[in-house]
Design a protein around this motif. Structure first.
Motif, mmCIF file in Angstrom:
data_model
loop_
_atom_site.group_PDB
_atom_site.id
_atom_site.type_symbol
_atom_site.label_atom_id
_atom_site.label_comp_id
_atom_site.label_asym_id
_atom_site.label_seq_id
_atom_site.Cartn_x
_atom_site.Cartn_y
_atom_site.Cartn_z
ATOM 1 N N VAL A 1 0.856 -1.178 0.000
ATOM 2 C CA VAL A 1 0.000 0.000 0.000
ATOM 3 C C VAL A 1 0.895 1.233 0.000
ATOM 4 C CG1 VAL A 1 -1.669 1.344 1.331
ATOM 5 C CG2 VAL A 1 -1.901 -1.131 1.195
ATOM 6 N N GLY A 2 0.632 2.164 -0.919
ATOM 7 C CA GLY A 2 1.447 3.364 -0.996
ATOM 8 C C GLY A 2 1.365 4.180 0.288
ATOM 9 N N LYS A 3 2.484 4.792 0.650
ATOM 10 C CA LYS A 3 2.534 5.574 1.890
ATOM 11 C C LYS A 3 1.570 6.757 1.840
ATOM 12 C CE LYS A 3 5.975 2.878 3.055
ATOM 13 N NZ LYS A 3 6.111 2.066 1.831
ATOM 14 N N LEU A 4 1.489 7.429 0.680
ATOM 15 C CA LEU A 4 0.575 8.557 0.545
ATOM 16 C C LEU A 4 -0.866 8.096 0.629
ATOM 17 C CD1 LEU A 4 0.085 11.549 0.046
ATOM 18 C CD2 LEU A 4 0.246 11.108 -2.418
ATOM 19 N N ARG A 5 -1.180 6.976 0.004
ATOM 20 C CA ARG A 5 -2.542 6.434 0.068
ATOM 21 C C ARG A 5 -2.919 6.088 1.498
ATOM 22 N NH1 ARG A 5 -2.890 1.487 -3.721
ATOM 23 N NH2 ARG A 5 -5.053 1.521 -2.970
ATOM 24 N N PHE A 6 -1.973 5.567 2.241
ATOM 25 C CA PHE A 6 -2.212 5.230 3.649
ATOM 26 C C PHE A 6 -2.569 6.485 4.448
ATOM 27 C CE2 PHE A 6 -0.244 5.020 7.917
ATOM 28 C CZ PHE A 6 -1.070 4.060 8.488
ATOM 29 N N ILE A 7 -1.814 7.557 4.254
ATOM 30 C CA ILE A 7 -2.062 8.810 4.979
ATOM 31 C C ILE A 7 -3.406 9.408 4.558
ATOM 32 C CG2 ILE A 7 -1.250 11.180 5.303
ATOM 33 C CD1 ILE A 7 1.602 10.133 5.087
ATOM 34 N N ILE A 8 -3.700 9.372 3.247
ATOM 35 C CA ILE A 8 -4.972 9.918 2.759
ATOM 36 C C ILE A 8 -6.155 9.150 3.338
ATOM 37 C CG2 ILE A 8 -6.421 10.222 0.711
ATOM 38 C CD1 ILE A 8 -3.894 10.871 -0.862
ATOM 39 N N SER A 9 -6.041 7.838 3.440
ATOM 40 C CA SER A 9 -7.129 7.035 3.992
ATOM 41 C C SER A 9 -7.387 7.398 5.452
ATOM 42 C CB SER A 9 -6.812 5.542 3.863
ATOM 43 O OG SER A 9 -5.740 5.162 4.708
ATOM 44 N N LYS A 10 -6.314 7.647 6.215
ATOM 45 C CA LYS A 10 -6.472 8.063 7.609
ATOM 46 C C LYS A 10 -7.094 9.461 7.687
ATOM 47 C CE LYS A 10 -4.687 4.410 9.444
ATOM 48 N NZ LYS A 10 -5.594 3.442 10.112
ATOM 49 N N PHE A 11 -6.692 10.325 6.771
ATOM 50 C CA PHE A 11 -7.263 11.672 6.759
ATOM 51 C C PHE A 11 -8.758 11.612 6.461
ATOM 52 C CE2 PHE A 11 -8.717 15.389 4.398
ATOM 53 C CZ PHE A 11 -8.438 16.395 5.317
ATOM 54 N N TYR A 12 -9.156 10.741 5.549
ATOM 55 C CA TYR A 12 -10.575 10.640 5.200
ATOM 56 C C TYR A 12 -11.399 10.208 6.405
ATOM 57 C CZ TYR A 12 -14.781 9.723 2.509
ATOM 58 O OH TYR A 12 -16.066 9.752 2.028
ATOM 59 N N VAL A 13 -10.860 9.274 7.202
ATOM 60 C CA VAL A 13 -11.541 8.850 8.423
ATOM 61 C C VAL A 13 -11.684 10.040 9.376
ATOM 62 C CG1 VAL A 13 -11.345 7.414 10.493
ATOM 63 C CG2 VAL A 13 -10.797 6.450 8.253
ATOM 64 N N MET A 14 -10.601 10.785 9.554
ATOM 65 C CA MET A 14 -10.623 11.953 10.439
ATOM 66 C C MET A 14 -11.604 13.001 9.921
ATOM 67 S SD MET A 14 -7.400 14.305 11.749
ATOM 68 C CE MET A 14 -6.900 14.812 10.092
ATOM 69 N N TRP A 15 -11.637 13.198 8.619
ATOM 70 C CA TRP A 15 -12.519 14.194 8.002
ATOM 71 C C TRP A 15 -13.987 13.847 8.225
ATOM 72 C CZ3 TRP A 15 -15.878 13.871 3.659
ATOM 73 C CH2 TRP A 15 -16.297 15.110 3.148
ATOM 74 N N LEU A 16 -14.350 12.598 7.982
ATOM 75 C CA LEU A 16 -15.743 12.182 8.160
ATOM 76 C C LEU A 16 -16.134 12.204 9.642
ATOM 77 C CD1 LEU A 16 -18.212 11.270 6.604
ATOM 78 C CD2 LEU A 16 -17.474 8.898 6.919
ATOM 79 N N TYR A 17 -15.216 11.799 10.497
ATOM 80 C CA TYR A 17 -15.477 11.826 11.938
ATOM 81 C C TYR A 17 -15.724 13.259 12.401
ATOM 82 C CZ TYR A 17 -15.071 10.382 16.829
ATOM 83 O OH TYR A 17 -15.344 10.133 18.156
ATOM 84 N N SER A 18 -14.957 14.188 11.869
ATOM 85 C CA SER A 18 -15.105 15.598 12.222
ATOM 86 C C SER A 18 -16.490 16.122 11.844
ATOM 87 C CB SER A 18 -14.021 16.429 11.520
ATOM 88 O OG SER A 18 -14.174 17.802 11.776
ATOM 89 N N ILE A 19 -16.962 15.768 10.662
ATOM 90 C CA ILE A 19 -18.293 16.198 10.225
ATOM 91 C C ILE A 19 -19.371 15.619 11.136
ATOM 92 C CG2 ILE A 19 -19.998 15.997 8.371
ATOM 93 C CD1 ILE A 19 -17.710 16.162 6.375
#
Length: 245
Positions: free
Chosen positions: A92-110
């Protein structure tokens, strides 16, 4: 990428602590009721009440701290269970890994801000402090959606730090200092800090909120971009070298 994000949400179902982290969303609505009840406010308007419940400490301190704790615990548990090693083997690409974690944080924030908005409406109505109108409710929900969607961008440096750590002590302690300085710089030079830059953009058009100087959106965006880009680049470099600290 979509399959990776889907996997992230499947893993969340087994993490019960994330549900308890929604509780702070109701903290300021409850505090606001106690404060205004004690003060016998006769000229209390919905926007004044919502400034207390959603647009002040919830945005400035509570949500950033919760997001920092959330992403730290998610990454820490994966490191502890040796899941990161398996991800790199897939690979799994390192950038993809970070983006996937950000998406979780983003949705949780909403979701967090929508719970705060719902709590503000219900508690404000039940307490009899404010008169609920369609306009005030719509404005509250739209602003909470904006806060929930934009504030995670100010937390990207913490996300980047968390992905490079085996433990949780440094990310947690850094989150506390990071959020505190973001709050302090909000009334100073907000463009020195990505979190204060995001909050400045969010606060610029809220009735009754007075900033020290007019918010220059291009400076805020530049600050957020530089901090986010640099922190992600450093995190990817650390992960590629396999030197998770």
């Amino acid at each position: 990428m979509l399959s990776l994000i889907q996997t992230e949400f499947l893993k969340l179902k087994r993490k019960k602590f994330i549900w308890f982290m929604f509780i702070p969303a109701l903290l300021m609505p409850l505090v606001a009721v106690l404060y205004f009840k004690a003060g016998s406010q006769v000229d209390l308007t919905p926007i004044k009440f919502y400034r207390w419940t959603a647009f002040s400490y919830t945005t400035w301190l509570i949500l950033p701290f919760v997001l920092g704790m959330l992403i730290t615990m998610l990454v820490y548990q994966e490191v502890e269970n040796n899941l990161l090693t398996q991800l790199w083997i897939v690979p799994v690409g390192k950038l993809r890994f970070i983006i996937s974690k950000f998406y979780v944080m983003w949705l949780y924030s909403i979701c967090f801000m929508l719970i705060c908005a719902s709590g503000s409406i219900v508690i404000g109505s039940v307490s009899g402090l404010i008169e609920i109108t369609n306009t005030s409710v719509l404005n509250l929900i739209l602003k909470c959606l904006e806060i929930g969607a934009l504030l995670p961008f100010g937390m990207i440096p913490i996300l980047a730090l968390a992905t490079t750590q085996k433990g949780y002590i440094l990310p947690v302690s850094t989150t506390i200092v990071y959020v505190f300085f973001g709050f302090i710089l909000l009334m100073g030079n907000m463009y020195l800090h990505p979190l204060s830059s995001v909050i400045g953009v969010l606060m610029r058009n809220i009735e009754g909120v007075v900033m020290k100087d007019p918010v220059q959106i291009w400076k805020a965006l530049l600050s957020i971009t530089l901090w986010s880009g640099t922190s992600i680049a450093l995190a990817i470099n650390v992960l590629r070298k396999g030197k998770v600290l």
